[in-house]
Enzyme design. Structure first.
Site, mmCIF file in Angstrom:
data_model
loop_
_atom_site.group_PDB
_atom_site.id
_atom_site.type_symbol
_atom_site.label_atom_id
_atom_site.label_comp_id
_atom_site.label_asym_id
_atom_site.label_seq_id
_atom_site.Cartn_x
_atom_site.Cartn_y
_atom_site.Cartn_z
ATOM 1 N N LYS A 206 0.834 -1.203 0.000
ATOM 2 C CA LYS A 206 0.000 0.000 0.000
ATOM 3 C C LYS A 206 0.871 1.255 0.000
ATOM 4 C CE LYS A 206 -3.615 2.695 0.469
ATOM 5 N NZ LYS A 206 -4.347 2.784 1.746
ATOM 6 N N ASN A 214 -0.116 9.478 -4.443
ATOM 7 C CA ASN A 214 -0.221 10.683 -3.618
ATOM 8 C C ASN A 214 0.652 11.825 -4.132
ATOM 9 O OD1 ASN A 214 -1.822 10.473 -0.735
ATOM 10 N ND2 ASN A 214 -1.296 8.476 -1.558
#
Length: 340
Positions: A206, A214
């Site tokens: 993740k 991001n």
């Protein structure tokens, strides 16, 4: 007699339904965009949910007018969930879900220690690395569950979120705790939870996804789908992930770059998370500090410790910090203009 039999049968059925999956008292520490979405899903499943947050305007908006949720089918709904500060909350909880930003995790755990008993389980779903080590300073290992989630949500205004696509959660008990009751309770809320045999690898997986989506959506000023349309987007992704795989090997962590790339290919689709602006993008626009030091910055730091160059992750970390400074300066100037 038949009416009595049906009445008794009804009571028994209600009892069995109520106890098939235990109703839990759950606190969500970090009741921002994602915390609010998870809270709504848990409340709708019958769990008793309380939010914990430090943003006064957000708390006031929800307490006064409820939580406004814009769904990706165009429907807008209101939900009423109690939300308060860490200092205000009281009582005992079966489960505390930690969704506060990683840099604030230690402070949050300190502030809510009065509601943590020896029977409380704590599930951390915060992005970034190093969360388990922080939690071990506050609670016994047998109380800790660590996980990763692909659920997304966007904070529009205080007390107002937009939810897009679906998601899932992988979790694992760090100590000897039985995680199955927690999995059952969360799946009662359709959170798509599965037990992982190696949550550390899942967390790195993740973190790899977040270290791509991001910062690059911030730097390209794009949502996830728009990033996916960039001609060299996937090339940049591979540059970042190849460095993470290299440092993972030195740390004894298997980083499956192909698996991460497959997840990225799914996430850029609108029916999954394509219309979503990641949390770092939202933080930048709000003038907040980001979690970059616990994503690309964390990997760059590990590279430095091992004497391995991490040029892409190091550069992205510096660019995001520069972007933080620029956006905070812009917001400060806007505020000065407004006050004049």
């Amino acid at each position: 007699m038949e009416e009595m039999r049906l009445a008794i049968s009804g009571i028994v059925n209600k009892y069995l339904i109520a106890h098939a999956s235990k109703i839990m008292k759950i606190a969500i520490a970090g009741f921002g965009a994602l915390g609010a979405r998870v809270g709504v899903m848990l409340q709708q499943a019958g769990h008793e949910v309380t939010g914990i947050d430090g943003w006064a305007a957000h708390i006031a908006a929800i307490s006064t007018d409820g939580l406004t949720v814009h769904q990706d089918d165009g429907v807008t709904k209101k939900y009423y969930i109690p939300v308060m500060t860490a200092k205000e909350i009281d009582g005992k909880f079966d489960l505390i879900i930690l969704l506060t930003k990683t840099p604030q995790l230690d402070t949050m755990l300190t502030d809510i220690k009065h509601i943590i008993t020896k029977n409380t389980k704590l599930l951390v779903l915060s992005n970034g690395l190093g969360n388990i080590e922080v939690m071990e300073k506050h609670v016994n290992r047998d109380q800790i569950l660590a996980g990763v989630t692909l659920w997304t949500s966007e904070l529009i205004n205080p007390g107002e979120i937009r939810v897009t696509g679906t998601g899932s959660i992988k979790l694992q008990a760090i100590g000897e705790a039985n995680a199955k009751p927690i999995v059952s309770a969360l799946n009662k809320a359709s959170l798509n939870v599965t037990l992982s045999q190696n949550v550390i690898e899942a967390i790195w997986h993740k973190a790899g996804i977040n270290s791509v989506l991001n910062p690059l959506t911030v730097l390209l000023d794009a949502n996830i789908a728009e990033f996916g349309m960039a001609g060299n987007g996937m090339d940049l992704s591979l540059n970042i992930l190849d460095e993470i795989k290299q440092i993972g090997e030195l740390e004894g962590i298997n980083v499956d770059v192909n698996a991460i790339m497959k997840d990225l290919a799914l996430l850029i689709r609108p029916e999954h998370a394509g219309n979503h602006y990641p949390s770092m993008y939202q933080d930048i626009k709000a003038g907040k500090h980001t979690e970059i030091d616990f994503l690309n910055g964390y990997f760059a730091k590990l590279g430095s410790e091992h004497g391995v160059p991490m040029p892409f992750n190091a550069l992205i970390t510096r660019l995001i910090h520069a972007k933080e400074d620029i956006e905070r300066t812009k917001l400060a100037k806007k505020q000065e203009t407004f006050e004049i």
